[in-house]
Motif scaffolding. Structure first.
Motif, PDB file in Angstrom:
ATOM      1  N   ARG A  22       0.835  -1.205   0.000  1.00 18.40           N
ATOM      2  CA  ARG A  22       0.000   0.000   0.000  1.00 18.40           C
ATOM      3  C   ARG A  22       0.868   1.252   0.000  1.00 18.40           C
ATOM      4  O   ARG A  22       0.630   2.196  -0.779  1.00 18.40           O
ATOM      5  N   LEU A  23       1.879   1.268   0.852  1.00 23.23           N
ATOM      6  CA  LEU A  23       2.767   2.428   0.932  1.00 23.23           C
ATOM      7  C   LEU A  23       3.545   2.620  -0.370  1.00 23.23           C
ATOM      8  O   LEU A  23       3.722   3.752  -0.827  1.00 23.23           O
ATOM      9  N   LYS A  24       3.985   1.526  -0.942  1.00 27.48           N
ATOM     10  CA  LYS A  24       4.717   1.590  -2.213  1.00 27.48           C
ATOM     11  C   LYS A  24       3.851   2.191  -3.316  1.00 27.48           C
ATOM     12  O   LYS A  24       4.334   2.916  -4.179  1.00 27.48           O
ATOM     13  N   MET A  25       2.543   1.910  -3.260  1.00 21.49           N
ATOM     14  CA  MET A  25       1.608   2.438  -4.252  1.00 21.49           C
ATOM     15  C   MET A  25       1.191   3.877  -3.922  1.00 21.49           C
ATOM     16  O   MET A  25       0.457   4.498  -4.667  1.00 21.49           O
ATOM     17  N   GLY A  26       1.660   4.394  -2.774  1.00 21.19           N
ATOM     18  CA  GLY A  26       1.358   5.760  -2.387  1.00 21.19           C
ATOM     19  C   GLY A  26      -0.076   5.961  -1.921  1.00 21.19           C
ATOM     20  O   GLY A  26      -0.635   7.051  -2.074  1.00 21.19           O
ATOM     21  N   LEU A  27      -0.673   4.923  -1.333  1.00 17.68           N
ATOM     22  CA  LEU A  27      -2.061   4.998  -0.895  1.00 17.68           C
ATOM     23  C   LEU A  27      -2.160   5.074   0.619  1.00 17.68           C
ATOM     24  O   LEU A  27      -1.327   4.521   1.332  1.00 17.68           O
ATOM     25  N   THR A  28      -3.196   5.744   1.102  1.00 20.64           N
ATOM     26  CA  THR A  28      -3.477   5.773   2.529  1.00 20.64           C
ATOM     27  C   THR A  28      -4.450   4.645   2.853  1.00 20.64           C
ATOM     28  O   THR A  28      -5.117   4.105   1.966  1.00 20.64           O
ATOM     29  N   GLN A  29      -4.549   4.327   4.128  1.00 24.36           N
ATOM     30  CA  GLN A  29      -5.535   3.334   4.556  1.00 24.36           C
ATOM     31  C   GLN A  29      -6.939   3.814   4.200  1.00 24.36           C
ATOM     32  O   GLN A  29      -7.786   3.017   3.796  1.00 24.36           O
ATOM     33  N   VAL A  32      -7.677   3.116   0.451  1.00 24.95           N
ATOM     34  CA  VAL A  32      -7.939   1.696   0.213  1.00 24.95           C
ATOM     35  C   VAL A  32      -9.308   1.324   0.766  1.00 24.95           C
ATOM     36  O   VAL A  32     -10.101   0.653   0.104  1.00 24.95           O
ATOM     37  N   ALA A  33      -9.604   1.789   1.974  1.00 23.77           N
ATOM     38  CA  ALA A  33     -10.893   1.489   2.602  1.00 23.77           C
ATOM     39  C   ALA A  33     -12.046   2.027   1.761  1.00 23.77           C
ATOM     40  O   ALA A  33     -13.051   1.332   1.556  1.00 23.77           O
ATOM     41  N   THR A  34     -11.907   3.232   1.248  1.00 21.72           N
ATOM     42  CA  THR A  34     -12.956   3.830   0.417  1.00 21.72           C
ATOM     43  C   THR A  34     -13.160   3.008  -0.848  1.00 21.72           C
ATOM     44  O   THR A  34     -14.292   2.700  -1.226  1.00 21.72           O
ATOM     45  N   ASP A  35     -12.064   2.639  -1.504  1.00 20.64           N
ATOM     46  CA  ASP A  35     -12.159   1.840  -2.735  1.00 20.64           C
ATOM     47  C   ASP A  35     -12.836   0.496  -2.488  1.00 20.64           C
ATOM     48  O   ASP A  35     -13.579   0.000  -3.337  1.00 20.64           O
ATOM     49  N   GLU A  37     -14.871  -0.142   0.045  1.00 15.48           N
ATOM     50  CA  GLU A  37     -16.109   0.061   0.801  1.00 15.48           C
ATOM     51  C   GLU A  37     -16.070  -0.671   2.149  1.00 15.48           C
ATOM     52  O   GLU A  37     -16.995  -1.382   2.534  1.00 15.48           O
ATOM     53  N   VAL A  38     -14.938  -0.521   2.827  1.00 14.60           N
ATOM     54  CA  VAL A  38     -14.771  -1.039   4.185  1.00 14.60           C
ATOM     55  C   VAL A  38     -14.281   0.122   5.049  1.00 14.60           C
ATOM     56  O   VAL A  38     -14.019   1.206   4.545  1.00 14.60           O
ATOM     57  N   THR A  39     -14.125  -0.127   6.323  1.00 13.89           N
ATOM     58  CA  THR A  39     -13.637   0.931   7.209  1.00 13.89           C
ATOM     59  C   THR A  39     -12.105   0.963   7.214  1.00 13.89           C
ATOM     60  O   THR A  39     -11.467  -0.069   6.987  1.00 13.89           O
ATOM     61  N   PRO A  40     -11.543   2.140   7.483  1.00 15.81           N
ATOM     62  CA  PRO A  40     -10.089   2.212   7.641  1.00 15.81           C
ATOM     63  C   PRO A  40      -9.612   1.290   8.768  1.00 15.81           C
ATOM     64  O   PRO A  40      -8.503   0.759   8.717  1.00 15.81           O
ATOM     65  N   GLY A  41     -10.457   1.086   9.770  1.00 19.07           N
ATOM     66  CA  GLY A  41     -10.107   0.182  10.872  1.00 19.07           C
ATOM     67  C   GLY A  41      -9.890  -1.239  10.386  1.00 19.07           C
ATOM     68  O   GLY A  41      -9.023  -1.954  10.894  1.00 19.07           O
ATOM     69  N   TYR A  42     -10.692  -1.671   9.404  1.00 20.80           N
ATOM     70  CA  TYR A  42     -10.515  -3.020   8.838  1.00 20.80           C
ATOM     71  C   TYR A  42      -9.148  -3.129   8.176  1.00 20.80           C
ATOM     72  O   TYR A  42      -8.423  -4.102   8.390  1.00 20.80           O
ATOM     73  N   ILE A  43      -8.783  -2.122   7.391  1.00 17.64           N
ATOM     74  CA  ILE A  43      -7.476  -2.134   6.715  1.00 17.64           C
ATOM     75  C   ILE A  43      -6.366  -2.143   7.764  1.00 17.64           C
ATOM     76  O   ILE A  43      -5.400  -2.899   7.646  1.00 17.64           O
ATOM     77  N   SER A  44      -6.520  -1.345   8.812  1.00 22.21           N
ATOM     78  CA  SER A  44      -5.535  -1.325   9.902  1.00 22.21           C
ATOM     79  C   SER A  44      -5.430  -2.694  10.564  1.00 22.21           C
ATOM     80  O   SER A  44      -4.317  -3.178  10.820  1.00 22.21           O
ATOM     81  N   ASN A  45      -6.564  -3.325  10.812  1.00 19.35           N
ATOM     82  CA  ASN A  45      -6.553  -4.653  11.448  1.00 19.35           C
ATOM     83  C   ASN A  45      -5.857  -5.688  10.566  1.00 19.35           C
ATOM     84  O   ASN A  45      -5.117  -6.540  11.064  1.00 19.35           O
ATOM     85  N   VAL A  46      -6.075  -5.622   9.264  1.00 26.53           N
ATOM     86  CA  VAL A  46      -5.395  -6.546   8.341  1.00 26.53           C
ATOM     87  C   VAL A  46      -3.898  -6.294   8.384  1.00 26.53           C
ATOM     88  O   VAL A  46      -3.100  -7.222   8.523  1.00 26.53           O
ATOM     89  N   LEU A  58      -7.143  -9.115  -1.523  1.00 23.79           N
ATOM     90  CA  LEU A  58      -6.075  -9.609  -2.394  1.00 23.79           C
ATOM     91  C   LEU A  58      -6.345  -9.275  -3.853  1.00 23.79           C
ATOM     92  O   LEU A  58      -5.446  -8.860  -4.590  1.00 23.79           O
ATOM     93  N   ILE A  59      -7.582  -9.454  -4.289  1.00 23.46           N
ATOM     94  CA  ILE A  59      -7.947  -9.122  -5.676  1.00 23.46           C
ATOM     95  C   ILE A  59      -7.741  -7.637  -5.931  1.00 23.46           C
ATOM     96  O   ILE A  59      -7.237  -7.238  -6.986  1.00 23.46           O
ATOM     97  N   TYR A  60      -8.110  -6.811  -4.969  1.00 32.43           N
ATOM     98  CA  TYR A  60      -7.934  -5.365  -5.090  1.00 32.43           C
ATOM     99  C   TYR A  60      -6.460  -5.029  -5.345  1.00 32.43           C
ATOM    100  O   TYR A  60      -6.128  -4.293  -6.266  1.00 32.43           O
ATOM    101  N   TYR A  61      -5.575  -5.582  -4.526  1.00 28.51           N
ATOM    102  CA  TYR A  61      -4.149  -5.300  -4.689  1.00 28.51           C
ATOM    103  C   TYR A  61      -3.591  -5.903  -5.977  1.00 28.51           C
ATOM    104  O   TYR A  61      -2.716  -5.315  -6.603  1.00 28.51           O
ATOM    105  N   ALA A  62      -4.099  -7.044  -6.378  1.00 19.57           N
ATOM    106  CA  ALA A  62      -3.653  -7.638  -7.639  1.00 19.57           C
ATOM    107  C   ALA A  62      -3.999  -6.715  -8.803  1.00 19.57           C
ATOM    108  O   ALA A  62      -3.158  -6.438  -9.670  1.00 19.57           O
ATOM    109  N   ARG A  63      -5.220  -6.228  -8.824  1.00 19.24           N
ATOM    110  CA  ARG A  63      -5.641  -5.306  -9.902  1.00 19.24           C
ATOM    111  C   ARG A  63      -4.847  -4.015  -9.855  1.00 19.24           C
ATOM    112  O   ARG A  63      -4.425  -3.486 -10.885  1.00 19.24           O
TER     113      ARG A  63
END
Length: 113
Positions: A22-29, A32-35, A37-46, A58-63
């Motif tokens: 995520r950081l390499k792609m220059g994205l914030t939590q 990613v959460a908005t894209d 449709e989850v909470t930033p807390g979910y991304i943080s927990n992962v 995983l599919i999101y990051y693959a794409r």
């Protein structure tokens, strides 16, 4: 059995690798959460190994990275890397014409010697 005992012990290393991606792609939590449709807390927990990664993540990051799901999982899970690499090679080879496949085979045989 408590929640932490149910998680695979490698959740943290997977999450750390997803965070690095995520950081390499220059994205914030939040992005990613908005894209997804989850909470930033979910991304943080992962990312912190408190929640297992979903296939959707995983599919999101693959794409996002332009990698096949196999290649992405191989980058995250080192035990799967060899299988993912084999599949990627087979895909590329299957798209080659017969003449190119013959040349490749000759090259591989020379290289192995």
């Amino acid at each position: 059995m408590n929640h932490s005992e149910q998680q695979p012990k490698d959740n943290y290393s997977y999450g750390r690798k997803i965070k690095e991606l995520r950081l390499k792609m220059g994205l914030t939590q939040n992005e990613v959460a908005t894209d997804l449709e989850v909470t930033p807390g979910y991304i943080s927990n992962v990312e912190n190994g408190r929640t297992s990664m979903s296939l959707r993540l995983l599919i999101y990051y693959a794409r996002l990275t332009g990698l096949s799901l196999d290649a992405l999982v191989g980058n995250i899970e080192t035990d799967y890397q060899e299988t993912a690499l084999d599949r990627e090679l087979m895909k590329e080879i299957s798209e080659m014409c017969v003449e190119s496949k013959e040349k490749l085979l000759k090259f591989i045989r020379i290289w192995k010697e």
